[in-house]
Design a protein around this motif. Sequence first.
Motif, PDB file in Angstrom:
ATOM      1  N   ARG A  77       0.834  -1.213   0.000  1.00 22.89           N
ATOM      2  CA  ARG A  77       0.000   0.000   0.000  1.00 22.89           C
ATOM      3  C   ARG A  77       0.864   1.257   0.000  1.00 22.89           C
ATOM      4  NH1 ARG A  77      -3.088  -3.033   3.546  1.00 22.89           N
ATOM      5  NH2 ARG A  77      -2.166  -2.020   5.348  1.00 22.89           N
ATOM      6  N   GLN A  78       1.926   1.261   0.794  1.00 25.07           N
ATOM      7  CA  GLN A  78       2.826   2.411   0.844  1.00 25.07           C
ATOM      8  C   GLN A  78       3.506   2.626  -0.502  1.00 25.07           C
ATOM      9  OE1 GLN A  78       5.502   1.524   4.053  1.00 25.07           O
ATOM     10  NE2 GLN A  78       3.995   1.997   5.651  1.00 25.07           N
ATOM     11  N   ALA A  79       3.950   1.537  -1.128  1.00 26.98           N
ATOM     12  CA  ALA A  79       4.599   1.650  -2.441  1.00 26.98           C
ATOM     13  C   ALA A  79       3.609   2.193  -3.464  1.00 26.98           C
ATOM     14  CB  ALA A  79       5.135   0.290  -2.885  1.00 26.98           C
ATOM     15  N   ARG A  80       2.367   1.735  -3.412  1.00 24.80           N
ATOM     16  CA  ARG A  80       1.343   2.214  -4.357  1.00 24.80           C
ATOM     17  C   ARG A  80       1.077   3.701  -4.135  1.00 24.80           C
ATOM     18  NH1 ARG A  80      -0.210   2.163  -9.271  1.00 24.80           N
ATOM     19  NH2 ARG A  80      -2.423   2.514  -9.545  1.00 24.80           N
ATOM     20  N   GLN A  81       1.026   4.134  -2.890  1.00 25.15           N
ATOM     21  CA  GLN A  81       0.814   5.546  -2.600  1.00 25.15           C
ATOM     22  C   GLN A  81       1.950   6.392  -3.156  1.00 25.15           C
ATOM     23  OE1 GLN A  81      -1.949   7.095  -1.561  1.00 25.15           O
ATOM     24  NE2 GLN A  81      -2.795   5.034  -1.710  1.00 25.15           N
ATOM     25  N   ARG A  82       3.182   5.903  -3.062  1.00 24.97           N
ATOM     26  CA  ARG A  82       4.323   6.639  -3.633  1.00 24.97           C
ATOM     27  C   ARG A  82       4.196   6.724  -5.153  1.00 24.97           C
ATOM     28  NH1 ARG A  82       7.064   3.731   0.320  1.00 24.97           N
ATOM     29  NH2 ARG A  82       7.760   2.170  -1.194  1.00 24.97           N
ATOM     30  N   GLU A  83       3.764   5.633  -5.785  1.00 22.93           N
ATOM     31  CA  GLU A  83       3.562   5.656  -7.246  1.00 22.93           C
ATOM     32  C   GLU A  83       2.524   6.706  -7.627  1.00 22.93           C
ATOM     33  OE1 GLU A  83       2.280   1.713  -8.213  1.00 22.93           O
ATOM     34  OE2 GLU A  83       4.276   0.846  -7.985  1.00 22.93           O
ATOM     35  N   LEU A  84       1.412   6.729  -6.899  1.00 21.44           N
ATOM     36  CA  LEU A  84       0.346   7.690  -7.219  1.00 21.44           C
ATOM     37  C   LEU A  84       0.786   9.125  -6.952  1.00 21.44           C
ATOM     38  CD1 LEU A  84      -2.738   5.705  -5.869  1.00 21.44           C
ATOM     39  CD2 LEU A  84      -1.989   5.968  -8.247  1.00 21.44           C
ATOM     40  N   GLU A  85       1.572   9.344  -5.904  1.00 24.16           N
ATOM     41  CA  GLU A  85       2.108  10.676  -5.634  1.00 24.16           C
ATOM     42  C   GLU A  85       3.028  11.120  -6.763  1.00 24.16           C
ATOM     43  OE1 GLU A  85       3.987  10.519  -1.792  1.00 24.16           O
ATOM     44  OE2 GLU A  85       2.098  10.051  -0.789  1.00 24.16           O
ATOM     45  N   SER A  86       3.841  10.213  -7.271  1.00 22.93           N
ATOM     46  CA  SER A  86       4.730  10.529  -8.398  1.00 22.93           C
ATOM     47  C   SER A  86       3.917  10.886  -9.632  1.00 22.93           C
ATOM     48  CB  SER A  86       5.643   9.345  -8.708  1.00 22.93           C
ATOM     49  OG  SER A  86       6.491   9.078  -7.634  1.00 22.93           O
ATOM     50  N   LEU A  87       2.861  10.146  -9.885  1.00 19.04           N
ATOM     51  CA  LEU A  87       2.003  10.428 -11.032  1.00 19.04           C
ATOM     52  C   LEU A  87       1.322  11.787 -10.884  1.00 19.04           C
ATOM     53  CD1 LEU A  87       0.848   9.555 -13.719  1.00 19.04           C
ATOM     54  CD2 LEU A  87      -0.847   8.183 -12.484  1.00 19.04           C
ATOM     55  N   ARG A  88       0.849  12.096  -9.684  1.00 22.54           N
ATOM     56  CA  ARG A  88       0.240  13.421  -9.454  1.00 22.54           C
ATOM     57  C   ARG A  88       1.251  14.536  -9.704  1.00 22.54           C
ATOM     58  NH1 ARG A  88      -1.451  10.871  -4.600  1.00 22.54           N
ATOM     59  NH2 ARG A  88      -3.433   9.846  -4.987  1.00 22.54           N
ATOM     60  N   ALA A  89       2.491  14.331  -9.269  1.00 24.47           N
ATOM     61  CA  ALA A  89       3.537  15.334  -9.500  1.00 24.47           C
ATOM     62  C   ALA A  89       3.791  15.498 -10.999  1.00 24.47           C
ATOM     63  CB  ALA A  89       4.821  14.935  -8.776  1.00 24.47           C
ATOM     64  N   LEU A  90       3.828  14.390 -11.733  1.00 29.44           N
ATOM     65  CA  LEU A  90       4.022  14.433 -13.179  1.00 29.44           C
ATOM     66  C   LEU A  90       2.883  15.192 -13.851  1.00 29.44           C
ATOM     67  CD1 LEU A  90       5.781  13.317 -15.543  1.00 29.44           C
ATOM     68  CD2 LEU A  90       4.194  11.398 -15.621  1.00 29.44           C
TER      69      LEU A  90
ATOM     70  N   GLY B 273      -1.428  -5.765 -26.731  1.00 27.68           N
ATOM     71  CA  GLY B 273      -0.558  -5.685 -25.562  1.00 27.68           C
ATOM     72  C   GLY B 273      -0.146  -4.253 -25.263  1.00 27.68           C
ATOM     73  N   ALA B 274       0.221  -3.515 -26.310  1.00 26.08           N
ATOM     74  CA  ALA B 274       0.575  -2.104 -26.129  1.00 26.08           C
ATOM     75  C   ALA B 274      -0.638  -1.314 -25.637  1.00 26.08           C
ATOM     76  CB  ALA B 274       1.090  -1.518 -27.446  1.00 26.08           C
ATOM     77  N   ARG B 275      -1.791  -1.618 -26.208  1.00 27.19           N
ATOM     78  CA  ARG B 275      -3.027  -0.932 -25.805  1.00 27.19           C
ATOM     79  C   ARG B 275      -3.349  -1.212 -24.339  1.00 27.19           C
ATOM     80  NH1 ARG B 275      -8.508  -1.853 -25.832  1.00 27.19           N
ATOM     81  NH2 ARG B 275      -9.723   0.017 -26.254  1.00 27.19           N
ATOM     82  N   ASN B 276      -3.075  -2.440 -23.893  1.00 29.73           N
ATOM     83  CA  ASN B 276      -3.311  -2.794 -22.498  1.00 29.73           C
ATOM     84  C   ASN B 276      -2.453  -1.944 -21.559  1.00 29.73           C
ATOM     85  OD1 ASN B 276      -4.496  -4.446 -20.393  1.00 29.73           O
ATOM     86  ND2 ASN B 276      -2.470  -5.348 -20.202  1.00 29.73           N
ATOM     87  N   VAL B 277      -1.223  -1.667 -21.963  1.00 26.93           N
ATOM     88  CA  VAL B 277      -0.369  -0.786 -21.160  1.00 26.93           C
ATOM     89  C   VAL B 277      -1.021   0.590 -21.039  1.00 26.93           C
ATOM     90  CG1 VAL B 277       1.865   0.405 -21.065  1.00 26.93           C
ATOM     91  CG2 VAL B 277       1.759  -2.020 -21.679  1.00 26.93           C
ATOM     92  N   GLY B 278      -1.535   1.102 -22.163  1.00 21.87           N
ATOM     93  CA  GLY B 278      -2.215   2.393 -22.133  1.00 21.87           C
ATOM     94  C   GLY B 278      -3.426   2.386 -21.233  1.00 21.87           C
ATOM     95  N   LEU B 279      -4.186   1.305 -21.260  1.00 18.31           N
ATOM     96  CA  LEU B 279      -5.361   1.200 -20.385  1.00 18.31           C
ATOM     97  C   LEU B 279      -4.949   1.165 -18.916  1.00 18.31           C
ATOM     98  CD1 LEU B 279      -7.498  -1.340 -22.434  1.00 18.31           C
ATOM     99  CD2 LEU B 279      -7.865   1.131 -22.210  1.00 18.31           C
ATOM    100  N   GLN B 280      -3.828   0.531 -18.625  1.00 18.29           N
ATOM    101  CA  GLN B 280      -3.323   0.526 -17.250  1.00 18.29           C
ATOM    102  C   GLN B 280      -2.920   1.938 -16.823  1.00 18.29           C
ATOM    103  OE1 GLN B 280      -0.195  -2.406 -16.942  1.00 18.29           O
ATOM    104  NE2 GLN B 280      -1.559  -4.065 -17.562  1.00 18.29           N
ATOM    105  N   VAL B 281      -2.327   2.704 -17.740  1.00 19.80           N
ATOM    106  CA  VAL B 281      -1.958   4.087 -17.430  1.00 19.80           C
ATOM    107  C   VAL B 281      -3.220   4.899 -17.139  1.00 19.80           C
ATOM    108  CG1 VAL B 281      -0.963   6.214 -18.374  1.00 19.80           C
ATOM    109  CG2 VAL B 281       0.218   4.032 -18.698  1.00 19.80           C
ATOM    110  N   ILE B 282      -4.269   4.709 -17.940  1.00 22.11           N
ATOM    111  CA  ILE B 282      -5.528   5.422 -17.699  1.00 22.11           C
ATOM    112  C   ILE B 282      -6.101   5.039 -16.333  1.00 22.11           C
ATOM    113  CG2 ILE B 282      -7.928   5.659 -18.448  1.00 22.11           C
ATOM    114  CD1 ILE B 282      -6.885   5.469 -21.339  1.00 22.11           C
ATOM    115  N   ALA B 283      -6.043   3.765 -15.983  1.00 18.75           N
ATOM    116  CA  ALA B 283      -6.525   3.333 -14.663  1.00 18.75           C
ATOM    117  C   ALA B 283      -5.715   4.009 -13.554  1.00 18.75           C
ATOM    118  CB  ALA B 283      -6.450   1.816 -14.548  1.00 18.75           C
ATOM    119  N   ASP B 284      -4.398   4.094 -13.735  1.00 22.75           N
ATOM    120  CA  ASP B 284      -3.558   4.775 -12.748  1.00 22.75           C
ATOM    121  C   ASP B 284      -3.908   6.259 -12.661  1.00 22.75           C
ATOM    122  OD1 ASP B 284      -2.243   2.415 -12.166  1.00 22.75           O
ATOM    123  OD2 ASP B 284      -0.473   2.884 -13.378  1.00 22.75           O
TER     124      ASP B 284
END
Length: 108
Positions: A23-36, A73-84
């Motif tokens: 959970r902590q690692a996921r929160q750091r990922e989301l914080e990085s994405l918000r900063a981006l 497969g490439a499209r799936n990566v994009g969908l994962q980015v949208i979910a993030d």
Amino acid sequence: MPEDPIDVVNQQRAAHEGAALRRQARQRELESLRALLGLPQGRAFVRLLLERTGVFRSSYAAGDALAMAFQEGARNVGLQVIADLNEADTQAFAHLLMETTDGKHRNN
């Protein structure tokens, strides 16, 4: 010393600690994405990434199942980015689309 297979209490504690670390690692990922997303250059990069992954086009390739699988497969990566994006900020994807439709930050 190997883990005792009968020691359920320690196994549950270890599982709980592992979940907390994830959970902590996921929160750091989301914080990085918000900063981006807080930077115009970051939003431009995310739009470019989504375009390159083919998320906005069909992955169908007539008569070529391997090409279609690769594109999907490439499209799936994009969908994962949208979910993030949606997990980091529920309005982020809509803002990216609005910026693109408004003509802001278009790469020609």
